[in-house]
Design a protein around this motif. Structure first.
Motif: not given
Length: 235
Positions: A38-44
């Motif tokens: 996952l991208s870090r933005n999606l993770m957040r």
């Protein structure tokens, strides 16, 4: 399913599988994002959503942890969600209460302690003392039922009934304000429930609770109409 929903599902699966048990700390964000693809933005975004759902807890300066996942925590939002319901859904909530509460009362009769019965007696006394105050009477009414449900020892059942009962609370106060005979009838019904519980009589406890909850539901059905301006007091 949106990308964020997919990310939430991936983290939930880690928790459900036991890879992240209750109380455990999540790996650092870059590491977990890479492991899940996952991208870090999606993770957040996923973490934020799970924090709101009480599945995760962000501890500033420490990290992100899986919560206890206890029913009282995870189902905490049920009451707020039920509060958003409108119109005749109040009657649907009353139906759910009628289906669950008598059974819960029957279960409580098999597990109730002397301390629980003492607490119920205290609420009954308070109800008699405040019979002319619908708001206070209803508060002790709700506390009486919470004590009964707690006596089941079933935390999930407690959380569910707490969540739906809050939505019917205003309806019960409204009934007390417009029906002068409500107080005496309500107290008598609670005394009957208490007597059955004190005798540890499960079938009778279920029957008396059913009579009590059905009385409230029947009153609401007779008085609550979609076009009734009084219904706004319950929304």
């Amino acid at each position: 399913m949106s990308l964020t929903d997919g990310a939430i599902a991936r983290i939930r699966e880690l928790i459900r599988s036991g890879a992240l048990p209750p109380g455990s700390k999540l790996p650092p964000e870059p590491q977990l994002a890479a492991e899940l693809g996952l991208s870090r933005n999606l993770m957040r975004e996923a973490v934020k959503a799970l924090v709101v759902a009480r599945v995760l807890d962000i501890r500033r300066g420490d990290g992100t942890y899986v919560t206890s996942l206890e029913p009282g925590l995870l189902l905490e939002g049920l009451s707020a969600a039920v509060e958003m319901l409108r119109g005749e859904t109040l009657l649907e909530v009353s139906e759910v209460r009628r289906l669950l509460e008598p059974v819960a009362t029957a279960l409580a009769a098999t597990r109730i302690t002397d301390a629980d019965l003492h607490e119920l007696r205290q609420h009954l006394k308070a109800m008699r003392d405040c019979r002319d105050d619908p708001q206070l009477l209803t508060e002790h009414d709700a506390a009486f039922h919470r004590t009964v449900t707690l006596a089941t020892g079933n935390a999930t059942l407690v959380s569910v009934l707490e969540g739906i009962s809050s939505r019917t609370l205003r309806g019960r106060v409204w009934r007390g304000l417009v029906d002068e005979h409500t107080a005496d009838r309500t107290i008598a019904e609670h005394e009957a429930i208490y007597a059955a519980l004190a005798d540890r009589n499960s079938p009778l406890a279920q029957a008396t609770a059913l009579v009590h909850v059905s009385t409230t539901e029947d009153w609401l059905r007779a008085h609550l109409r979609p076009d009734d301006p009084s219904a706004a007091q319950l929304g």
